[in-house]
Design a protein around this motif. Structure first.
Motif, mmCIF file in Angstrom:
data_model
loop_
_atom_site.group_PDB
_atom_site.id
_atom_site.type_symbol
_atom_site.label_atom_id
_atom_site.label_comp_id
_atom_site.label_asym_id
_atom_site.label_seq_id
_atom_site.Cartn_x
_atom_site.Cartn_y
_atom_site.Cartn_z
ATOM 1 N N LYS A 272 75.995 85.122 -33.881
ATOM 2 C CA LYS A 272 75.591 85.282 -35.282
ATOM 3 C C LYS A 272 74.094 85.058 -35.424
ATOM 4 O O LYS A 272 73.518 84.213 -34.736
ATOM 5 C CB LYS A 272 76.355 84.318 -36.203
ATOM 6 C CG LYS A 272 77.845 84.661 -36.326
ATOM 7 C CD LYS A 272 78.587 83.702 -37.229
ATOM 8 C CE LYS A 272 80.086 83.966 -37.202
ATOM 9 N NZ LYS A 272 80.492 85.088 -38.045
ATOM 10 N N MET A 282 73.159 86.706 -41.495
ATOM 11 C CA MET A 282 72.596 88.041 -41.691
ATOM 12 C C MET A 282 73.432 89.093 -40.971
ATOM 13 O O MET A 282 73.634 90.190 -41.462
ATOM 14 C CB MET A 282 71.162 88.113 -41.146
ATOM 15 C CG MET A 282 70.140 87.373 -41.975
ATOM 16 S SD MET A 282 68.527 87.461 -41.198
ATOM 17 C CE MET A 282 68.126 89.194 -41.378
ATOM 18 N N GLN A 283 73.896 88.724 -39.758
ATOM 19 C CA GLN A 283 74.663 89.684 -38.953
ATOM 20 C C GLN A 283 75.553 88.942 -37.969
ATOM 21 O O GLN A 283 75.148 87.936 -37.377
ATOM 22 C CB GLN A 283 73.688 90.583 -38.171
ATOM 23 C CG GLN A 283 74.313 91.812 -37.556
ATOM 24 C CD GLN A 283 74.586 92.922 -38.564
ATOM 25 O OE1 GLN A 283 74.032 92.919 -39.651
ATOM 26 N NE2 GLN A 283 75.449 93.854 -38.213
ATOM 27 N N THR A 284 76.788 89.440 -37.841
ATOM 28 C CA THR A 284 77.684 88.965 -36.787
ATOM 29 C C THR A 284 77.743 90.042 -35.718
ATOM 30 O O THR A 284 78.021 91.207 -36.012
ATOM 31 C CB THR A 284 79.096 88.687 -37.338
ATOM 32 O OG1 THR A 284 79.009 87.649 -38.326
ATOM 33 C CG2 THR A 284 80.030 88.232 -36.226
ATOM 34 N N LEU A 285 77.432 89.652 -34.478
ATOM 35 C CA LEU A 285 77.369 90.605 -33.367
ATOM 36 C C LEU A 285 78.586 90.386 -32.473
ATOM 37 O O LEU A 285 78.693 89.369 -31.787
ATOM 38 C CB LEU A 285 76.070 90.407 -32.587
ATOM 39 C CG LEU A 285 74.783 90.506 -33.429
ATOM 40 C CD1 LEU A 285 73.575 90.054 -32.632
ATOM 41 C CD2 LEU A 285 74.583 91.927 -33.938
ATOM 42 N N TRP A 316 70.234 93.076 -28.061
ATOM 43 C CA TRP A 316 70.143 93.770 -29.343
ATOM 44 C C TRP A 316 68.699 93.843 -29.825
ATOM 45 O O TRP A 316 67.919 92.910 -29.596
ATOM 46 C CB TRP A 316 70.948 93.032 -30.421
ATOM 47 C CG TRP A 316 72.424 93.071 -30.274
ATOM 48 C CD1 TRP A 316 73.292 94.010 -30.766
ATOM 49 C CD2 TRP A 316 73.262 92.093 -29.629
ATOM 50 N NE1 TRP A 316 74.593 93.679 -30.452
ATOM 51 C CE2 TRP A 316 74.600 92.511 -29.761
ATOM 52 C CE3 TRP A 316 72.980 90.900 -28.950
ATOM 53 C CZ2 TRP A 316 75.676 91.778 -29.237
ATOM 54 C CZ3 TRP A 316 74.038 90.184 -28.421
ATOM 55 C CH2 TRP A 316 75.363 90.623 -28.568
ATOM 56 N N ILE A 318 66.813 93.350 -33.082
ATOM 57 C CA ILE A 318 67.217 92.703 -34.338
ATOM 58 C C ILE A 318 66.229 92.958 -35.471
ATOM 59 O O ILE A 318 66.257 92.286 -36.490
ATOM 60 C CB ILE A 318 67.433 91.181 -34.146
ATOM 61 C CG1 ILE A 318 66.168 90.506 -33.630
ATOM 62 C CG2 ILE A 318 68.594 90.923 -33.210
ATOM 63 C CD1 ILE A 318 66.201 89.014 -33.753
ATOM 64 N N SER A 321 67.871 96.652 -37.860
ATOM 65 C CA SER A 321 69.078 97.455 -37.590
ATOM 66 C C SER A 321 70.157 96.708 -36.816
ATOM 67 O O SER A 321 71.320 97.080 -36.853
ATOM 68 C CB SER A 321 68.686 98.708 -36.803
ATOM 69 O OG SER A 321 68.180 98.337 -35.527
ATOM 70 N N PHE A 322 69.785 95.670 -36.069
ATOM 71 C CA PHE A 322 70.722 94.959 -35.180
ATOM 72 C C PHE A 322 71.431 95.925 -34.239
ATOM 73 O O PHE A 322 72.637 95.874 -34.039
ATOM 74 C CB PHE A 322 71.738 94.139 -35.991
ATOM 75 C CG PHE A 322 71.109 93.004 -36.736
ATOM 76 C CD1 PHE A 322 70.870 91.792 -36.118
ATOM 77 C CD2 PHE A 322 70.720 93.161 -38.061
ATOM 78 C CE1 PHE A 322 70.268 90.741 -36.805
ATOM 79 C CE2 PHE A 322 70.113 92.115 -38.751
ATOM 80 C CZ PHE A 322 69.891 90.902 -38.124
ATOM 81 N N ARG A 323 70.628 96.825 -33.685
ATOM 82 C CA ARG A 323 71.180 97.866 -32.803
ATOM 83 C C ARG A 323 71.391 97.302 -31.403
ATOM 84 O O ARG A 323 70.535 96.623 -30.850
ATOM 85 C CB ARG A 323 70.182 99.040 -32.771
ATOM 86 C CG ARG A 323 70.547 100.195 -31.872
ATOM 87 C CD ARG A 323 69.586 101.357 -32.108
ATOM 88 N NE ARG A 323 68.208 100.985 -31.811
ATOM 89 C CZ ARG A 323 67.623 101.202 -30.626
ATOM 90 N NH1 ARG A 323 68.305 101.755 -29.640
ATOM 91 N NH2 ARG A 323 66.355 100.864 -30.431
#
Length: 402
Positions: A272, A282-285, A316, A318, A321-323
């Motif tokens: 996270k 903000m984002q869960t990966l 990733w 970050i 985009s969290f690509r």
């Protein structure tokens, strides 16, 4: 770039962070911006500043694509190692062990400088006071931490107050405080000069297994097996945020460079990324099929890497985009550690398959396997320049690669 100046008769320092500097950046516009924002930079200092920025650009342009070769095998301790760590410029490193000692080594020669003796149980957590590297902190299963001279190996202080094993420690960036985290659910901050306890960080309900100061030194994070990460004000010891979302133990937590983000790895198979100011995810990966054991930002905070018990790593982008950039596939056992080289071009992983491996951050392609250990590798690190690697293994040896 570190600025030194006098204020009220005291020598002080201030850092200028050039996180977005690239080999192709326009130096003139960077200098213009620094001079506009920083009153310490007078017209007289501009040529010196230009020279320093030029040096940094040249450094960034250097490509470390060469292969690493084994330089030295150090049969470091009579019982298994617990941790290894470099000093700031990589000229020395330290090893902790179940034999109750910490040893200081010269990287260039591979010779032992001295042994730090005095703990009555396993020496588990070890650290230099970066960037100065003139002191060493050790944390032990004997419930104490100790502060040593890195130059002479003499003992400065023994810190007593925890009621269970100390498993993590770190100095603040100005080297005035030492933080310790323990199986007693508490973290403590200590005065490096006097050896006195400054405050206890109370709030976790299970073991504190990770700790980090922000680069500015004003914030501290603690990671716990209670599934949470807490953020604290280092001056008051008050909790400022509690990051709650994981459904299992936290295995690692780190700030990015400017402490605007925190990344967490958990036994719930998730990574996270958190907004520090708002205290929210903000984002869960996702994507890992087993526990996530480690997580690391690159220096500018543009990329995030993870290591998992599923024998893979991930990287990733970050920035918005969290690509997912790539998967690191090739290990045949759990991957317990991951770190970026200082240039941000390579990832290094340590695994239970007895190898450490180097990877291209963009493509995920393996560029080299460092082989030779006869048991699980639990620790790995680059030196400051990215041209030396150290690996620590349960085979009781450290290997230095150049």
């Amino acid at each position: 770039i570190i600025l030194e100046y006098e204020q009220g008769g005291q020598l002080k320092t201030k850092a200028l962070d050039l996180l977005d500097l690239t080999p192709h950046s326009n130096v003139d516009s960077i200098i213009e911006e620094i001079v506009r924002k920083e009153p310490l930079i007078t017209d007289k200092r501009v040529p010196q500043l230009r020279e320093l920025v030029g040096k940094l650009q040249k450094k960034l342009a250097e490509v470390y694509d060469s292969q690493f070769s084994l330089f030295k095998v150090l049969r470091a301790h009579i019982l298994p190692l617990t941790n290894v760590a470099f000093n700031k410029n990589g000229t020395e490193f330290i090893t902790g062990s179940y034999d109750r000692t910490c040893k200081v080594w010269d990287t260039g020669s591979g010779e032992e400088k001295f042994t730090l003796e005095g703990h009555r149980n396993v020496v588990y957590a070890i650290a230099f006071n970066l960037p100065y590297s003139d002191k060493i902190g050790t944390g032990s299963f004997d419930k104490t931490a100790k502060l040593w001279s890195a130059e002479r190996g003499t003992l400065h202080h023994t810190f007593r107050g925890h009621t269970a094993e100390i498993v993590t420690l770190q100095f603040n960036p100005t080297s005035t405080m030492l933080g310790t985290g323990s199986m007693d659910t508490q973290a403590k901050l200590w005065d490096v000069e006097t050896g006195v306890e400054l405050c206890t960080l109370n709030g976790h309900t299970a073991e504190v297994i990770g700790m980090q100061f922000s680069q500015q030194g004003s914030d501290v994070l603690t990671a716990s097996f209670d599934h949470t990460v807490c953020l604290w004000d280092s001056r008051s010891g008050k909790r400022t945020q509690q990051l709650v979302s994981h459904t299992a133990e936290i295995s690692a937590a780190v700030f990015n460079w400017d402490a605007t983000l925190v990344a967490t790895a958990s036994m719930d198979k998730k990574v996270k990324v958190w907004d520090v100011r708002q205290g929210r995810v903000m984002q869960t990966l996702g994507g890992h099929e087993d526990e996530v054991l480690d997580v690391a930002f690159d220096l500018p905070g543009h990329r995030l890497a993870s290591a998992s018990a599923d024998a893979t790593g991930r990287c990733w982008d970050i920035r918005g985009s969290f690509r997912l950039l790539c998967k690191l596939e090739g290990h045949e056992g759990e991957v317990s550690k991951v770190c970026f080289n200082p240039q941000g071009t390579r990832l290094l992983t340590a695994s239970a398959d007895k190898t450490a491996r180097l990877w291209d951050c963009e493509t995920g392609k393996q560029t080299q396997a460092l082989e030779g250990h006869t048991d699980e590798i639990f620790s790995c690190a680059f030196n400051y320049e990215g041209n030396t690697i150290i690996t620590g293994s349960k085979d009781n040896t450290c290997r230095v690669w150049k």
